[in-house]
Design an enzyme around this catalytic site. Structure first.
Site, PDB file in Angstrom:
ATOM      1  N   TYR A 132      -1.229 -11.007 -26.437  1.00 47.91           N
ATOM      2  CA  TYR A 132      -1.038 -11.111 -24.982  1.00 47.91           C
ATOM      3  C   TYR A 132      -2.402 -11.332 -24.322  1.00 47.91           C
ATOM      4  O   TYR A 132      -2.803 -10.599 -23.428  1.00 47.91           O
ATOM      5  CB  TYR A 132      -0.389  -9.846 -24.403  1.00 47.91           C
ATOM      6  CG  TYR A 132       0.853  -9.378 -25.113  1.00 47.91           C
ATOM      7  CD1 TYR A 132       2.109  -9.837 -24.716  1.00 47.91           C
ATOM      8  CD2 TYR A 132       0.774  -8.473 -26.175  1.00 47.91           C
ATOM      9  CE1 TYR A 132       3.255  -9.393 -25.356  1.00 47.91           C
ATOM     10  CE2 TYR A 132       1.912  -8.032 -26.817  1.00 47.91           C
ATOM     11  CZ  TYR A 132       3.156  -8.491 -26.408  1.00 47.91           C
ATOM     12  OH  TYR A 132       4.283  -8.046 -27.043  1.00 47.91           O
ATOM     13  N   ASP A 143      -2.061  -6.128 -25.011  1.00 50.41           N
ATOM     14  CA  ASP A 143      -2.110  -5.927 -23.554  1.00 50.41           C
ATOM     15  C   ASP A 143      -0.859  -6.575 -22.959  1.00 50.41           C
ATOM     16  O   ASP A 143      -0.937  -7.596 -22.276  1.00 50.41           O
ATOM     17  CB  ASP A 143      -3.394  -6.565 -22.991  1.00 50.41           C
ATOM     18  CG  ASP A 143      -3.542  -6.344 -21.497  1.00 50.41           C
ATOM     19  OD1 ASP A 143      -2.760  -5.567 -20.917  1.00 50.41           O
ATOM     20  OD2 ASP A 143      -4.450  -6.953 -20.896  1.00 50.41           O
ATOM     21  N   CYS A 147       0.857  -1.192   0.000  1.00 53.55           N
ATOM     22  CA  CYS A 147       0.000   0.000   0.000  1.00 53.55           C
ATOM     23  C   CYS A 147       0.890   1.238   0.000  1.00 53.55           C
ATOM     24  O   CYS A 147       0.800   2.084   0.890  1.00 53.55           O
ATOM     25  CB  CYS A 147      -0.888   0.032   1.243  1.00 53.55           C
ATOM     26  SG  CYS A 147      -2.139  -1.230   1.296  1.00 53.55           S
ATOM     27  N   GLU A 180      -1.037 -15.875 -26.918  1.00 52.96           N
ATOM     28  CA  GLU A 180      -0.532 -15.803 -25.550  1.00 52.96           C
ATOM     29  C   GLU A 180       0.591 -16.828 -25.418  1.00 52.96           C
ATOM     30  O   GLU A 180       0.516 -17.907 -25.976  1.00 52.96           O
ATOM     31  CB  GLU A 180      -1.708 -16.091 -24.602  1.00 52.96           C
ATOM     32  CG  GLU A 180      -1.387 -16.615 -23.254  1.00 52.96           C
ATOM     33  CD  GLU A 180      -0.645 -15.612 -22.385  1.00 52.96           C
ATOM     34  OE1 GLU A 180      -1.018 -14.419 -22.341  1.00 52.96           O
ATOM     35  OE2 GLU A 180       0.341 -16.022 -21.744  1.00 52.96           O
ATOM     36  N   GLN A 195      -7.189 -10.980 -13.924  1.00 47.75           N
ATOM     37  CA  GLN A 195      -7.068  -9.618 -13.400  1.00 47.75           C
ATOM     38  C   GLN A 195      -7.467  -9.589 -11.927  1.00 47.75           C
ATOM     39  O   GLN A 195      -8.442 -10.229 -11.542  1.00 47.75           O
ATOM     40  CB  GLN A 195      -7.967  -8.676 -14.188  1.00 47.75           C
ATOM     41  CG  GLN A 195      -7.553  -8.515 -15.647  1.00 47.75           C
ATOM     42  CD  GLN A 195      -6.383  -7.565 -15.835  1.00 47.75           C
ATOM     43  OE1 GLN A 195      -5.880  -6.989 -14.881  1.00 47.75           O
ATOM     44  NE2 GLN A 195      -5.927  -7.425 -17.065  1.00 47.75           N
ATOM     45  N   CYS A 223       0.007  -1.635 -18.663  1.00 48.54           N
ATOM     46  CA  CYS A 223       0.127  -1.536 -17.202  1.00 48.54           C
ATOM     47  C   CYS A 223       1.390  -0.766 -16.838  1.00 48.54           C
ATOM     48  O   CYS A 223       1.808  -0.759 -15.681  1.00 48.54           O
ATOM     49  CB  CYS A 223       0.121  -2.919 -16.571  1.00 48.54           C
ATOM     50  SG  CYS A 223       1.387  -4.012 -17.203  1.00 48.54           S
TER      51      CYS A 223
HETATM   52  N1  SAH Z   1      -5.130  -9.602 -21.745  1.00 45.76           N
HETATM   53  C1  SAH Z   1      -5.081 -10.486 -20.596  1.00 45.76           C
HETATM   54  C2  SAH Z   1      -3.654 -10.699 -20.028  1.00 45.76           C
HETATM   55  C3  SAH Z   1      -2.771  -9.505 -19.898  1.00 45.76           C
HETATM   56  S1  SAH Z   1      -1.282  -9.777 -18.951  1.00 45.76           S
HETATM   57  C4  SAH Z   1      -6.012  -9.994 -19.515  1.00 45.76           C
HETATM   58  O1  SAH Z   1      -6.439  -8.857 -19.535  1.00 45.76           O
HETATM   59  O2  SAH Z   1      -6.352 -10.774 -18.630  1.00 45.76           O
HETATM   60  C5  SAH Z   1      -0.070 -10.034 -20.157  1.00 45.76           C
HETATM   61  C6  SAH Z   1      -0.063 -11.436 -20.718  1.00 45.76           C
HETATM   62  O3  SAH Z   1       0.973 -11.490 -21.691  1.00 45.76           O
HETATM   63  C7  SAH Z   1       0.244 -12.550 -19.721  1.00 45.76           C
HETATM   64  O4  SAH Z   1      -0.769 -13.502 -19.798  1.00 45.76           O
HETATM   65  C8  SAH Z   1       1.588 -13.126 -20.216  1.00 45.76           C
HETATM   66  O5  SAH Z   1       1.699 -14.511 -20.009  1.00 45.76           O
HETATM   67  C9  SAH Z   1       1.561 -12.789 -21.664  1.00 45.76           C
HETATM   68  N2  SAH Z   1       2.856 -12.671 -22.377  1.00 45.76           N
HETATM   69  C10 SAH Z   1       4.047 -12.241 -21.905  1.00 45.76           C
HETATM   70  N3  SAH Z   1       4.959 -12.182 -22.885  1.00 45.76           N
HETATM   71  C11 SAH Z   1       4.338 -12.589 -24.037  1.00 45.76           C
HETATM   72  C12 SAH Z   1       4.748 -12.710 -25.399  1.00 45.76           C
HETATM   73  N4  SAH Z   1       5.987 -12.428 -25.771  1.00 45.76           N
HETATM   74  N5  SAH Z   1       3.841 -13.122 -26.295  1.00 45.76           N
HETATM   75  C13 SAH Z   1       2.565 -13.416 -25.929  1.00 45.76           C
HETATM   76  N6  SAH Z   1       2.126 -13.310 -24.646  1.00 45.76           N
HETATM   77  C14 SAH Z   1       2.992 -12.900 -23.709  1.00 45.76           C
END
Ligand code: SAH
Length: 467
Positions: free
Chosen positions: A317, A386, A86, A338, A288, A413
């Site tokens: 992603y 993402d 926090c 992913e 999330q 993020c």
């Molecule tokens: N869009 C999803 C996850 C976002 S977090 C949601 O909102 O729930 C980012 C994601 O990217 C994770 O699941 C991670 O495993 C994946 N990731 C990391 N590096 C990557 C890459 N080079 N190619 C594809 N996915 C990847």
């Protein structure tokens, strides 16, 4: 010879804080030399004592505040604030939102060189407390007693805690109950230094919309002493539990989850909803942590995607397909990519669970899979990314520039890597129409934002013709 530093160790100096670090410490500059001071807030004037000087930055201790920030609030526990995730608890929520929104604006200008981009006021929470649906706490032993809580930053010392201000009450209760049961049953804690003992972490995850609870017990040994009693007690004392999972992590590592996962009792997954979409979440899946704000974020992403039902969409992603399935309701076809194969299995299962037949998922690196699709002639009108904190891989950005999807929706993020990547896309012919910051993580320094880009013209970078 390097230049002498503008401050000396043990010196007392007056400063004005300009910014915050990732850990929420105040940043003051002395002749350009950054001094990080825990508990200092931007705008505040203070006397600090320099306690450490390094080449690139120094560390100070706050001695006296001359001028307080209007956003400063009194907090009950400085330990929790310092170590319990926090970091911004001493800033009013209004102050936190202002800080995060400014941070997005600043990096877009400074790193992204996007002078005139529209950044909307940040979307915050009505109630910024007790929002996290998941906790994973390290377990240790102190004076013969089982303790669990959080690590002090940059240390492996565990601080025993009973409550977190940002976790859902159900998650707090689950962690405390399991901790008590393990203590009553004398299940030995893991000792990091000797790599002996059993119980490493306790994890709890709660589906806020469904009221389903998952408990994961992470141990070093495959053998879990008192396994049956443990399960019986968890079922008896936590009526919302739907799944009890055992994960074995026999390695000497900071990574929490290990190589083997088995269900001790109940279901392998729990369910939750984001909007109307139902998700199955297994012990290892990414999901999330703030479901309320996730809906806000995804609604924005969907709005920016501007789908009419005709488009083919790529969701890079995609994790367990959360955004993909949201988009699939409004698109002709969605392709999710992913890197974690288990997450792709979850994504496929989630599509089926919702009767969504226009979403396909592929396991692999976005920067490898999407260029391959493109070479094979498969493109998309809308591309959503993402990525994790480090942002998009350069190879993926280059493919986007070549593929020229009409729209790119960038969910980020980390504002700094967002700004860096937006610059690359702008140089490649895209225009950032607007950016919407969303506060997914109140009380912490983390900041989420979603950007909408449109393809407007040929790339600025002109490659020379081969001779
Ligand atoms: N869009 C999803 C996850 C976002 S977090 C949601 O909102 O729930 C980012 C994601 O990217 C994770 O699941 C991670 O495993 C994946 N990731 C990391 N590096 C990557 C890459 N080079 N190619 C594809 N996915 C990847």
């Amino acid at each position: 010879m390097s230049r002498p530093l503008p401050v000396n160790k043990n010196e007392y100096i007056d400063v004005v804080f300009e910014d915050l670090t990732h850990d929420g410490a105040g940043v003051a500059k002395v002749d350009g030399y950054p001094l990080f001071v825990p508990n200092g807030l931007p705008g505040e004037k203070a006397k600090v004592k320099v306690i450490k000087t390094g080449k690139g930055y120094g560390i100070g201790r706050l001695i006296e505040l001359y001028e307080k920030s209007p956003y400063r609030v009194e907090i009950a526990s400085s330990e929790r604030h310092k170590f319990g995730g926090c970091q911004l608890e001493h800033i009013s929520y209004e102050g936190q939102l202002t800080y995060k929104e400014n941070q997005v604006r600043q990096v877009l200008t400074r790193i992204g060189k996007l002078e005139d981009v529209v950044v909307h006021p940040i979307l915050g929470m009505n109630n910024p407390w007790h929002y996290r649906n998941k906790a994973q706490v390290p377990v240790g032993e102190k004076d013969g007693k089982l303790i669990a809580g959080f690590f002090k930053p940059r240390s492996h010392e565990i601080v025993d805690t009973n409550e977190s201000l940002i976790q859902l009450p159900e998650v707090n209760e689950a962690i405390q109950t399991v901790k008590s049961i393990c203590s009553e049953l004398s299940i030995p804690a893991y000792h990091e230094e000797t790599h002996k003992g059993v119980l490493r972490h306790i994890m709890a995850r709660y589906g806020q919309q469904t009221g389903e609870l998952m408990v994961v017990i992470i141990t070093r040994t495959a053998d879990l002493p008192q396994k049956n009693r443990l399960v019986e007690e968890i079922i008896a004392r936590l009526p919302k539990v739907k799944s009890i999972v055992h994960n074995v992590n026999s390695k000497r590592t900071n990574v929490i989850m290990g190589e083997k996962t088995s269900v001790l009792w109940g279901s392998e997954v729990i369910y939750d909803y984001i909007g109307d979409v139902k998700f199955a979440i297994s012990a290892l899946s990414f999901y999330q942590v703030n479901p309320v704000q996730t809906k806000v974020l995804y609604d924005k992403a969907l709005e920016y995607a501007g789908l009419s039902g005709e488009e083919s969409v790529i969701d890079a992603y995609c994790g367990i397909g959360t955004i993909s399935l949201f988009l699939a309701q409004k698109a002709r076809k969605v392709f999710g990519v992913e890197v974690v194969p288990e997450a792709i299995e979850d994504a496929k299962r989630n599509a089926e669970l919702n009767g969504i037949s226009n979403a396909e998922f592929a396991a692999g690196e976005a920067e490898v899979v999407i260029p391959k699709w493109y070479k094979e002639g498969n493109t998309a009108e809308v591309l959503v990314v993402d990525p994790p904190r480090k942002g998009c891989d350069e190879a993926l950005l280059q493919t986007i520039i070549e593929m020229k999807p009409k729209k790119v929706v960038y969910v980020s993020c980390n504002p700094a890597t967002l700004a860096r990547d937006l610059r690359i896309l702008e140089d490649g012919g895209y225009k950032t129409v607007e950016v919407q910051p969303v506060d997914m993580f109140p009380m912490t320094t983390h900041c989420e934002a979603v950007a909408w880009l449109e393809w407007v013209c040929s790339p600025k970078i002109i490659f020379s013709e081969p001779k």
